[in-house]
Design a protein around this motif. Structure first.
Motif, PDB file in Angstrom:
ATOM      1  N   ILE A 122       0.840  -1.209   0.000  1.00 36.43           N
ATOM      2  CA  ILE A 122       0.000   0.000   0.000  1.00 36.43           C
ATOM      3  C   ILE A 122       0.871   1.254   0.000  1.00 36.43           C
ATOM      4  O   ILE A 122       0.607   2.208  -0.742  1.00 36.43           O
ATOM      5  CB  ILE A 122      -0.941  -0.005   1.227  1.00 36.43           C
ATOM      6  CG1 ILE A 122      -1.983  -1.129   1.077  1.00 36.43           C
ATOM      7  CG2 ILE A 122      -1.647   1.338   1.388  1.00 36.43           C
ATOM      8  CD1 ILE A 122      -2.812  -1.365   2.315  1.00 36.43           C
ATOM      9  N   ALA A 123       1.941   1.255   0.808  1.00 36.37           N
ATOM     10  CA  ALA A 123       2.849   2.402   0.862  1.00 36.37           C
ATOM     11  C   ALA A 123       3.500   2.644  -0.501  1.00 36.37           C
ATOM     12  O   ALA A 123       3.630   3.790  -0.957  1.00 36.37           O
ATOM     13  CB  ALA A 123       3.909   2.177   1.932  1.00 36.37           C
ATOM     14  N   LYS A 124       3.881   1.557  -1.156  1.00 35.98           N
ATOM     15  CA  LYS A 124       4.509   1.677  -2.485  1.00 35.98           C
ATOM     16  C   LYS A 124       3.531   2.275  -3.490  1.00 35.98           C
ATOM     17  O   LYS A 124       3.893   3.153  -4.280  1.00 35.98           O
ATOM     18  CB  LYS A 124       4.985   0.301  -2.946  1.00 35.98           C
ATOM     19  CG  LYS A 124       5.646   0.310  -4.320  1.00 35.98           C
ATOM     20  CD  LYS A 124       6.058  -1.086  -4.746  1.00 35.98           C
ATOM     21  CE  LYS A 124       6.687  -1.069  -6.132  1.00 35.98           C
ATOM     22  NZ  LYS A 124       7.102  -2.426  -6.576  1.00 35.98           N
ATOM     23  N   ARG A 125       2.269   1.806  -3.458  1.00 35.81           N
ATOM     24  CA  ARG A 125       1.271   2.312  -4.418  1.00 35.81           C
ATOM     25  C   ARG A 125       0.910   3.761  -4.146  1.00 35.81           C
ATOM     26  O   ARG A 125       0.492   4.486  -5.053  1.00 35.81           O
ATOM     27  CB  ARG A 125       0.030   1.430  -4.366  1.00 35.81           C
ATOM     28  CG  ARG A 125       0.261   0.058  -4.985  1.00 35.81           C
ATOM     29  CD  ARG A 125      -1.003  -0.752  -5.066  1.00 35.81           C
ATOM     30  NE  ARG A 125      -0.792  -1.981  -5.831  1.00 35.81           N
ATOM     31  CZ  ARG A 125      -1.731  -2.885  -6.076  1.00 35.81           C
ATOM     32  NH1 ARG A 125      -2.966  -2.688  -5.606  1.00 35.81           N
ATOM     33  NH2 ARG A 125      -1.456  -3.963  -6.771  1.00 35.81           N
ATOM     34  N   LYS A 126       1.055   4.188  -2.893  1.00 31.41           N
ATOM     35  CA  LYS A 126       0.793   5.588  -2.549  1.00 31.41           C
ATOM     36  C   LYS A 126       2.037   6.449  -2.719  1.00 31.41           C
ATOM     37  O   LYS A 126       2.037   7.620  -2.356  1.00 31.41           O
ATOM     38  CB  LYS A 126       0.288   5.687  -1.101  1.00 31.41           C
ATOM     39  CG  LYS A 126      -1.113   5.130  -0.913  1.00 31.41           C
ATOM     40  CD  LYS A 126      -1.597   5.358   0.521  1.00 31.41           C
ATOM     41  CE  LYS A 126      -3.053   4.930   0.689  1.00 31.41           C
ATOM     42  NZ  LYS A 126      -3.556   5.178   2.060  1.00 31.41           N
ATOM     43  N   LYS A 127       3.109   5.808  -3.259  1.00 22.36           N
ATOM     44  CA  LYS A 127       4.385   6.492  -3.498  1.00 22.36           C
ATOM     45  C   LYS A 127       4.981   7.062  -2.211  1.00 22.36           C
ATOM     46  O   LYS A 127       5.526   8.179  -2.184  1.00 22.36           O
ATOM     47  CB  LYS A 127       4.221   7.576  -4.562  1.00 22.36           C
ATOM     48  CG  LYS A 127       3.685   7.042  -5.900  1.00 22.36           C
ATOM     49  CD  LYS A 127       3.734   8.097  -6.968  1.00 22.36           C
ATOM     50  CE  LYS A 127       3.108   7.628  -8.268  1.00 22.36           C
ATOM     51  NZ  LYS A 127       3.529   6.309  -8.721  1.00 22.36           N
ATOM     52  N   LYS A 128       4.861   6.288  -1.135  1.00 19.82           N
ATOM     53  CA  LYS A 128       5.455   6.658   0.143  1.00 19.82           C
ATOM     54  C   LYS A 128       6.797   5.940   0.307  1.00 19.82           C
ATOM     55  O   LYS A 128       6.996   4.848  -0.206  1.00 19.82           O
ATOM     56  CB  LYS A 128       4.547   6.269   1.310  1.00 19.82           C
ATOM     57  CG  LYS A 128       3.151   6.870   1.246  1.00 19.82           C
ATOM     58  CD  LYS A 128       3.169   8.334   1.629  1.00 19.82           C
ATOM     59  CE  LYS A 128       1.759   8.894   1.716  1.00 19.82           C
ATOM     60  NZ  LYS A 128       1.741  10.329   2.035  1.00 19.82           N
ATOM     61  N   ASP A 129       7.703   6.571   1.064  1.00 15.51           N
ATOM     62  CA  ASP A 129       9.010   5.964   1.323  1.00 15.51           C
ATOM     63  C   ASP A 129       9.005   5.093   2.571  1.00 15.51           C
ATOM     64  O   ASP A 129       9.976   4.385   2.840  1.00 15.51           O
ATOM     65  CB  ASP A 129      10.086   7.048   1.492  1.00 15.51           C
ATOM     66  CG  ASP A 129      10.280   7.845   0.210  1.00 15.51           C
ATOM     67  OD1 ASP A 129      10.104   7.250  -0.870  1.00 15.51           O
ATOM     68  OD2 ASP A 129      10.592   9.053   0.299  1.00 15.51           O
ATOM     69  N   PHE A 130       7.921   5.158   3.326  1.00  9.42           N
ATOM     70  CA  PHE A 130       7.874   4.416   4.590  1.00  9.42           C
ATOM     71  C   PHE A 130       6.436   3.986   4.871  1.00  9.42           C
ATOM     72  O   PHE A 130       5.479   4.532   4.304  1.00  9.42           O
ATOM     73  CB  PHE A 130       8.392   5.286   5.736  1.00  9.42           C
ATOM     74  CG  PHE A 130       7.597   6.540   5.951  1.00  9.42           C
ATOM     75  CD1 PHE A 130       6.523   6.581   6.837  1.00  9.42           C
ATOM     76  CD2 PHE A 130       7.894   7.697   5.231  1.00  9.42           C
ATOM     77  CE1 PHE A 130       5.771   7.730   7.014  1.00  9.42           C
ATOM     78  CE2 PHE A 130       7.150   8.858   5.400  1.00  9.42           C
ATOM     79  CZ  PHE A 130       6.085   8.869   6.291  1.00  9.42           C
ATOM     80  N   VAL A 131       6.306   3.001   5.736  1.00  7.64           N
ATOM     81  CA  VAL A 131       4.988   2.530   6.177  1.00  7.64           C
ATOM     82  C   VAL A 131       4.609   3.295   7.437  1.00  7.64           C
ATOM     83  O   VAL A 131       5.373   3.344   8.406  1.00  7.64           O
ATOM     84  CB  VAL A 131       5.013   1.014   6.463  1.00  7.64           C
ATOM     85  CG1 VAL A 131       3.678   0.556   7.054  1.00  7.64           C
ATOM     86  CG2 VAL A 131       5.313   0.239   5.190  1.00  7.64           C
TER      87      VAL A 131
END
Length: 569
Positions: free
Chosen positions: A370-379
């Motif tokens: 989910i973090a990757k799909r939201k283009k986040k660097d961290f959970v």
């Protein structure tokens, strides 16, 4: 032993040829000819691809003039045989390829000279043997080589739980009754322990091979009775040796009549195999299924030694997540802080129908995606808590938005505390005279389906023996397998609404069961399963009293039926 059988086949083939070729002392050239003469052997297939016939090898042998001592075998022949048997014992070479490999590794032999004359390259033969070995090691649809997966680093790192690893290893090393049976709730890590054993043996004893047997694949497509036996026996025969261990997950399926009639045949085939110690077997099942199926079959049960697997502690689970998080960091390219790992463990307690470490590992995995799909660097914690509520059937952002629209401040506070992971043992206990109003509010906030609502009229529980209707009948009594109305509903639905009607008129024992469950935050059913109540809304619907009778004072609308009630509506 496989090697002895192959060796005898080779000697028989050589004896058929020595008279024609006028050979008195058997050397490596006869070994080469025998390997090429074996039907469907790896050597014959390789030579055929290269255009080399048996007659070509014979012609080369006839050109040779041997000056040998009067003995049965040459020293080079015996050297190659000894190397071959050692290869078959220590590695996964089988049948003739071990002998061919030994021939091309020993220099200055007649066999090597003949291969050179016939244009058979050592490098090409070695490449063909390696390709063949890779094909042999590929998983079939029935057996999966866990040891190979461990060697190739395809399994998650195994962290901690060395007490179980040591126990399983000791059982597998015994002379008798050397088959461990792993028993524990779904999600406590039984399959993970077997993968841990595979990794442990890669370091301690690489000769030990562990295979996972897929029962479903064995049964699938078997049209006639003999097909099943043949398929299973072929699978066992292909790995049968002192170092083979077979892992059967959900082993109760080999006895369950609900699974397939053929499953009974599997059990009957495995019993004699296990009794003769032809293979070692690791079984895994839940406590409930073990006592329902395996325990009743004494002939099968006594061939195993039980190992009861408990749920990991929060501290152990943190070590596991910390040990494997790099796999998910590399895969999703996101970071997991120690704070987030601890939050995963604590917040996962809302997922009441699953166990650690399984549910925590799943959250670690999906939150990274989910973090990757939201283009986040961290959970983040927000991703974790939303994912947890999604797992129990609640759209948290939508529920928070709808909660803030409520007029009743008491319900607003209760629901917001729950959605922010701040509630107590149970979500809430509400007393009312008309359940329809509160159910309408709950549906507005949580969008709950009717199947998650269970209504129980306690007027029907006037005697203490009716407790079995709530939590299930004791073992040995009618209705044991069906369970109780309350407990089975809570197991089926992690988020549930329970409506108790006429609680004030129920039997004291029934009241005691309900009160203790709410105060403790869990209820124990007839099968000794702890059922958590963190996601349960209890509604107590009472009859409204309109008239005063004699000197008995009517119950006021705000009088609580018990001290666990959070609010009255």
């Amino acid at each position: 032993m496989v090697g002895d059988t192959v060796y005898q086949d080779i000697i028989d083939l050589i004896n058929n040829e020595i008279e024609e070729l006028n050979i008195e002392c058997i050397g490596t050239e006869m070994l080469l000819l025998a390997l090429a003469s074996m039907t469907d052997s790896m050597t014959s297939l390789i030579f055929k691809e290269m255009g080399v016939r048996n007659e070509d090898i014979k012609d080369e042998i006839k050109k040779c003039y041997f000056l040998r001592k009067k003995q049965t075998y040459t020293s080079e022949f015996l050297e190659i045989v000894n190397i071959s048997k050692k290869l078959m014992k220590e590695n996964e070479y089988v049948y003739d390829e071990a002998y061919l490999f030994s021939i091309i590794t020993v220099d200055n032999t007649v066999a090597r000279e003949i291969m050179k004359n016939l244009g058979i390259s050592r490098e090409v033969v070695l490449e063909e043997l390696n390709n063949a070995r890779e094909l042999l090691e590929k998983d079939s649809h029935i057996l999966v080589n866990l040891s190979r997966m461990a060697r190739e680093g395809k399994l998650n790192p195994f962290i901690g739980r060395f007490n179980y690893i040591d126990k399983i290893d000791r059982i597998l090393s015994k002379k008798q009754k050397n088959n461990p049976m792993l028993i524990g709730a779904a999600g406590v890590g039984k399959s993970g322990l077997v993968e841990g054993i595979a990794q442990y043996y890669q370091k301690k004893n690489p000769k030990q091979k562990i295979y996972r047997l897929d029962i479903g694949s064995i049964i699938a497509g078997t049209r006639y009775r003999g097909d099943l036996e043949e398929r299973l026996l072929d699978a066992i025969e292909s790995i049968k040796n002192d170092n083979a261990i077979v892992f059967i997950d959900e082993i109760h399926n080999i006895l369950s009549p609900n699974y397939n009639e053929a499953s009974l045949d599997i059990a009957n085939i495995l019993k004699p195999v296990l009794s003769r110690s032809e293979i070692k077997c690791i079984g895994a099942t839940t406590t409930e299924e073990y006592y329902k199926y395996i325990y009743k079959d004494k002939a099968l049960a006594r061939r195993f030694q039980n190992v009861f697997i408990d749920e990991v502690s929060d501290e152990e689970c943190f070590k596991i997540l910390k040990g494997i998080k790099n796999n998910y960091t590399d895969y999703y390219n996101v970071e997991y802080s120690d704070e987030v790992l601890k939050y995963i463990i604590s917040a996962s307690k809302l997922i009441t129908n699953r166990k650690l470490p399984d549910k925590a590992i799943d959250l670690l995995d999906e939150s990274g995606l989910i973090a990757k799909r939201k283009k986040k660097d961290f959970v983040s914690k927000e991703i974790i808590i939303n994912l947890i509520f999604e797992n129990i059937g609640i759209n948290r952002p939508k529920s928070i938005k709808n909660t803030k629209k409520l007029n009743d401040q008491r319900l607003k506070n209760i629901f917001l505390n729950y959605l922010n992971f701040k509630s107590g043992n149970v979500l809430t206990c509400i007393q009312c005279y008309d359940k329809s109003k509160i159910l309408k509010i709950i549906n507005f906030v949580f969008d709950i389906q009717d199947e998650k609502i269970k209504e129980i009229d306690l007027n029907d529980f006037i005697d203490s023996h009716f407790a079995s209707n709530l939590i299930g009948a004791p073992s040995g009594y009618v209705g044991y397998d069906e369970g109780g109305q309350l407990t089975e509903h809570l197991i089926k639905h992690p988020f549930a609404v329970i409506v108790f009607k006429n609680y004030s008129e129920a039997n004291q024992m029934i009241k005691g069961i309900i009160k203790n469950a709410i105060n403790n935050g869990y209820i124990v059913d007839n099968k000794n399963r702890d059922i958590n109540l963190k996601n349960v809304i209890f509604i107590f619907e009472e009859k409204k009293i309109h008239k005063k009778v004699g000197f008995i004072r009517p119950r006021e609308s705000d009088t609580k039926v018990d001290d666990f009630i959070n609010l009255t509506i």
